[in-house]
Design an enzyme around this catalytic site. Structure first.
Site, PDB file in Angstrom:
ATOM      1  N   HIS A 238       0.737  -1.310   0.038  1.00 54.12           N
ATOM      2  CA  HIS A 238      -0.138  -0.157  -0.183  1.00 54.12           C
ATOM      3  C   HIS A 238       0.686   1.222  -0.002  1.00 54.12           C
ATOM      4  CE1 HIS A 238      -3.416  -2.817   1.224  1.00 54.12           C
ATOM      5  NE2 HIS A 238      -4.065  -1.653   0.591  1.00 54.12           N
TER       6      HIS A 238
ATOM      7  N   LYS B 219      -0.650   4.967   4.225  1.00 51.73           N
ATOM      8  CA  LYS B 219      -1.671   4.169   4.962  1.00 51.73           C
ATOM      9  C   LYS B 219      -0.970   4.007   6.401  1.00 51.73           C
ATOM     10  CE  LYS B 219      -4.087  -0.205   4.861  1.00 51.73           C
ATOM     11  NZ  LYS B 219      -5.355   0.248   4.972  1.00 51.73           N
TER      12      LYS B 219
HETATM   13  P1  NAD Z   1      -7.811  10.083   4.412  1.00 51.51           P
HETATM   14  O1  NAD Z   1      -6.781  10.107   5.503  1.00 51.51           O
HETATM   15  O2  NAD Z   1      -7.548  10.805   2.961  1.00 51.51           O
HETATM   16  O3  NAD Z   1      -9.283  10.498   4.733  1.00 51.51           O
HETATM   17  C1  NAD Z   1      -9.891  10.448   5.947  1.00 51.51           C
HETATM   18  C2  NAD Z   1     -11.011  11.446   5.951  1.00 51.51           C
HETATM   19  O4  NAD Z   1     -11.789  11.360   7.514  1.00 51.51           O
HETATM   20  C3  NAD Z   1     -10.493  12.941   6.089  1.00 51.51           C
HETATM   21  O5  NAD Z   1     -11.333  13.803   5.124  1.00 51.51           O
HETATM   22  C4  NAD Z   1     -10.627  13.388   7.709  1.00 51.51           C
HETATM   23  O6  NAD Z   1     -10.676  14.805   7.491  1.00 51.51           O
HETATM   24  C5  NAD Z   1     -11.718  12.704   7.971  1.00 51.51           C
HETATM   25  N1  NAD Z   1     -12.110  12.517   9.455  1.00 51.51           N
HETATM   26  C6  NAD Z   1     -11.352  12.399  10.258  1.00 51.51           C
HETATM   27  N2  NAD Z   1     -12.044  12.521  11.495  1.00 51.51           N
HETATM   28  C7  NAD Z   1     -13.082  12.570  11.216  1.00 51.51           C
HETATM   29  C8  NAD Z   1     -14.321  12.793  12.050  1.00 51.51           C
HETATM   30  N3  NAD Z   1     -14.343  12.785  13.287  1.00 51.51           N
HETATM   31  N4  NAD Z   1     -15.546  13.136  11.190  1.00 51.51           N
HETATM   32  C9  NAD Z   1     -15.836  13.312   9.864  1.00 51.51           C
HETATM   33  N5  NAD Z   1     -14.398  12.976   9.150  1.00 51.51           N
HETATM   34  C10 NAD Z   1     -13.354  12.842   9.743  1.00 51.51           C
HETATM   35  O7  NAD Z   1      -8.085   8.474   4.330  1.00 51.51           O
HETATM   36  P2  NAD Z   1      -8.484   7.612   3.318  1.00 51.51           P
HETATM   37  O8  NAD Z   1      -7.247   6.948   2.249  1.00 51.51           O
HETATM   38  O9  NAD Z   1      -9.750   8.317   2.374  1.00 51.51           O
HETATM   39  O10 NAD Z   1      -9.082   6.263   3.929  1.00 51.51           O
HETATM   40  C11 NAD Z   1      -9.975   6.380   5.064  1.00 51.51           C
HETATM   41  C12 NAD Z   1     -10.051   5.102   5.707  1.00 51.51           C
HETATM   42  O11 NAD Z   1     -10.718   4.118   4.653  1.00 51.51           O
HETATM   43  C13 NAD Z   1      -8.765   4.292   6.104  1.00 51.51           C
HETATM   44  O12 NAD Z   1      -9.200   3.601   7.510  1.00 51.51           O
HETATM   45  C14 NAD Z   1      -8.631   3.345   5.088  1.00 51.51           C
HETATM   46  O13 NAD Z   1      -7.726   2.324   5.591  1.00 51.51           O
HETATM   47  C15 NAD Z   1      -9.945   2.902   4.528  1.00 51.51           C
HETATM   48  N6  NAD Z   1     -10.123   2.240   3.165  1.00 51.51           N
HETATM   49  C16 NAD Z   1     -10.927   1.471   3.040  1.00 51.51           C
HETATM   50  C17 NAD Z   1     -11.280   1.057   1.961  1.00 51.51           C
HETATM   51  C18 NAD Z   1     -12.271  -0.032   1.772  1.00 51.51           C
HETATM   52  O14 NAD Z   1     -12.536  -0.638   0.616  1.00 51.51           O
HETATM   53  N7  NAD Z   1     -12.931  -0.549   2.789  1.00 51.51           N
HETATM   54  C19 NAD Z   1     -10.624   1.327   0.780  1.00 51.51           C
HETATM   55  C20 NAD Z   1      -9.734   2.614   0.765  1.00 51.51           C
HETATM   56  C21 NAD Z   1      -9.438   2.915   2.164  1.00 51.51           C
END
Ligand code: NAD
Length: 262
Positions: A150, A154
């Protein structure tokens, strides 16, 4: 047409952006709220037709049929707890939960339908089924190892998807994953114990996500793998889950349920 109203959490994040982009092509879905944390970039910006990004979680949950959550484990647990009061359906893609975070999501699943998946891609969910089948047929004499790669930003390791693959292998063998897992090797670790399931996490660059499950036998090896080249595949799957979950009874579901693969 029946419209499903969505509240997207974390609209400034990589996945939040992908969800907003994918939803704009789906006329049966309507974004009615986007909620980020105080200090997040883009607060006050227009995120969808007539929708401005805010910190008002209570309003966002009240206004939607389903909320879509790709944020942080702490934020996901907080949102799940807040969603209990309005019995709001949820699609949760955040990874890296502790048992305490999981309890908050379990409490919501008592009163509302909740889809939780470490990976929303169709291809990956098929792979989870395939590795379980391979483990069942091959048995523990074939050493099972998972390698995941990744991007450098991450936060959690191993990836939630790698753990889902590892659990599928353990289930295929009929063993408890926690009793056979090996998440890293360093130093004088000795010979590989029979039945161990290993997971290795590689981090770097801008890799969206790659997973390979290896079954290493004597004189032969099987590798089953998946490579994601765009986050949009996870967003598309999450939106499919959002349409599906809106009409379900309370409970915890995963993508195997959504895609009818179980
Ligand atoms: P990122 O850091 O780019 O985004 C995280 C977002 O959450 C940001 O917009 C941040 O401002 C927001 N956030 C933080 N605290 C918050 C709160 N209290 N209320 C509302 N929003 C809040 O991360 P990302 O790459 O978008 O990944 C996010 C999560 O999704 C990670 O845990 C990642 O591992 C997971 N993910 C899952 C999949 C899947 O298919 N399930 C795919 C990709 C990523």
């Amino acid at each position: 047409m029946n419209t499903t109203r969505l509240c997207v959490l974390g609209p400034s994040g990589r996945m939040g952006q992908a969800v907003l982009y994918a939803a704009s092509a789906r006329p049966e879905l309507r974004i009615v709220a986007t909620v980020d944390h105080a200090g997040a970039p883009g607060l006050g910006n227009t995120t969808a037709d007539g929708v401005v990004s805010s910190t008002d979680l209570v309003h966002g949950l009240a206004a939607c049929d389903v909320y879509v959550d790709f944020t942080t484990p702490e934020a996901s647990a907080k949102a799940a707890t807040a969603a209990i009061a309005v019995k709001r359906a949820a699609v949760i893609g955040t990874t890296g939960f502790t048992a305490e975070h999981d309890r908050a999501i379990a409490a919501l699943a008592e009163v509302a339908p909740v889809v939780v998946a470490a990976n929303f891609s169709l291809g990956l969910n098929l792979l989870i089924g395939l590795v379980g089948q391979a483990a069942r047929v091959l048995g523990p004499d074939w050493d099972a190892e998972i390698v995941e790669v990744h991007h450098r930003l991450k936060r959690d390791a191993p990836s939630g998807t790698a753990l889902a693959l590892a659990h599928s292998i353990a289930d295929g063998r009929g063993v408890d994953y926690d009793a056979v897992k090996r998440h890293a090797r360093d130093g004088e670790v000795g010979a590989r114990p029979p039945g161990e399931i290993g997971v290795v996490a590689v981090r770097g660059g801008d890799v969206v996500g790659e997973h390979t499950a290896m079954f290493l036998g004597t004189h032969e090896r099987i590798e089953l793998g998946h490579k994601a080249t765009s986050r949009v595949i996870f967003a598309i799957g999450a939106l499919r889950a959002a349409s599906w979950v809106a009409k379900r009874p309370p409970g915890r579901y995963d993508m195997q349920d959504v895609l009818g693969l179980r």
